[in-house]
Design an enzyme around this catalytic site. Structure first.
Site, PDB file in Angstrom:
ATOM      1  N   GLU A  53       0.873  -1.168   0.000  1.00 14.91           N
ATOM      2  CA  GLU A  53       0.000   0.000   0.000  1.00 14.91           C
ATOM      3  C   GLU A  53       0.912   1.220   0.000  1.00 14.91           C
ATOM      4  OE1 GLU A  53      -2.810  -0.259   3.199  1.00 14.91           O
ATOM      5  OE2 GLU A  53      -3.988  -1.787   2.171  1.00 14.91           O
ATOM      6  N   ASP A  64      -3.626   8.464  11.478  1.00 17.22           N
ATOM      7  CA  ASP A  64      -2.302   7.885  11.676  1.00 17.22           C
ATOM      8  C   ASP A  64      -1.688   8.330  12.992  1.00 17.22           C
ATOM      9  OD1 ASP A  64      -2.031   6.315   9.357  1.00 17.22           O
ATOM     10  OD2 ASP A  64      -1.602   8.103   8.166  1.00 17.22           O
TER      11      ASP A  64
END
Length: 280
Positions: A53, A64
């Site tokens: 990815e 994140d």
């Protein structure tokens, strides 16, 4: 940019029962410079990773944790914008023998400014095997999927383990590359995956789609990957665990490509028989 003449690459196929595939997350351009990152991608391919990815870096991602956010900042500082990411992909993807590349791009920072049709066309023509659009608002998702379908660009869809039934059904119905099941709410690297809790939702999703089911968020080692396979996952996605090891290697003055190979070898060790780990 002329379209690359690449054969479509399947995702997470050919493994044995309860032997899930491996996807890894990386921000394009970290570690740099470009020739180091290209060597890293080729090493992951050689080591047997099924999918990378590959994120077009963007700042301050709300999903994140600090490890991935630091990586994105380093990549941006290295000049890894969309154009640089697509150039890198076009150069390296034809040399990869096994690993597929799912290009991950943020809606607000990358996709919306170009519009889905133009962005997806550039991604396809650069060799992306799939595209995952991060943070697309609900009203934009149909436009992305329709644009992708028109040009034959496979798409990764996402849902959470605790998503409402209608969300699960939509993600399952529209996945044309694979479905990314996010194991829990929160940020990457914040909590360990709990494979046993995911069995019911994986069973439900399997009844709704033939697309591979990949689980991410909190996958930290071979034991997690094996446990997810026993619960019915076709693949596991490892991000923070790999990025942290690469970061530590660079800080220590070590070769991140060598460290990447070591990390993948650790992840692909069979926990049921450590003397018979998977081979590429």
């Amino acid at each position: 940019m002329a379209e690359l003449a690449l054969e479509p690459r399947p995702f997470f196929t050919g493994r044995g029962p309860h032997d899930p595939g491996l996807a890894v997350f990386l921000n394009a351009g970290d570690p740099g410079p470009p020739e180091v990152f290209a060597a890293l991608l080729l090493a992951l391919d050689d080591a047997g990773v099924d999918c990378v990815e590959l994120a077009v870096p963007f700042p301050d991602s709300v999903t994140d944790g600090p490890v991935i956010r630091r990586s994105a900042r380093r990549a941006l500082d290295n000049g890894a914008d969309l154009a640089a990411t697509l150039r890198l992909l076009a150069q390296v993807r034809p040399r990869m023998r096994h690993t597929a590349v799912a290009l991950l791009a943020d809606w607000r920072h990358t996709v919306a400014p170009l519009g889905p049709p133009e962005f997806l066309l550039r991604a396809r023509d650069s060799g992306a095997d799939a595209v995952l659009v991060h943070g697309a608002p609900p009203r934009a998702r149909p436009r992305c999927l329709e644009a992708a379908d028109r040009i034959g660009q496979p798409m990764v869809t996402t849902c959470y383990a605790r998503s409402e039934p209608a969300v699960l059904e939509e993600a399952a119905r529209t996945a044309s590359a694979y479905l990314y099941l996010v194991a829990h709410y929160g940020r990457t690297g914040a909590a360990a995956v709990q494979p046993a809790s995911l069995g019911p939702v994986l069973t439900r999703l399997r009844k709704l789609t033939d697309a591979p089911l990949a689980v991410g968020f909190g996958v930290r080692g071979a034991a997690d990957i094996a446990a997810l396979g026993r619960q019915g996952a076709d693949a596991a996605v490892v991000g923070t665990a790999l990025v942290a090891r690469l970061e530590q290697a660079v800080l220590a003055g070590e070769d991140p490509v060598v460290e990447a190979r070591a990390c993948v070898a650790d992840l692909l060790i069979s926990t049921s028989d450590t003397s018979n780990g998977r081979k590429p």
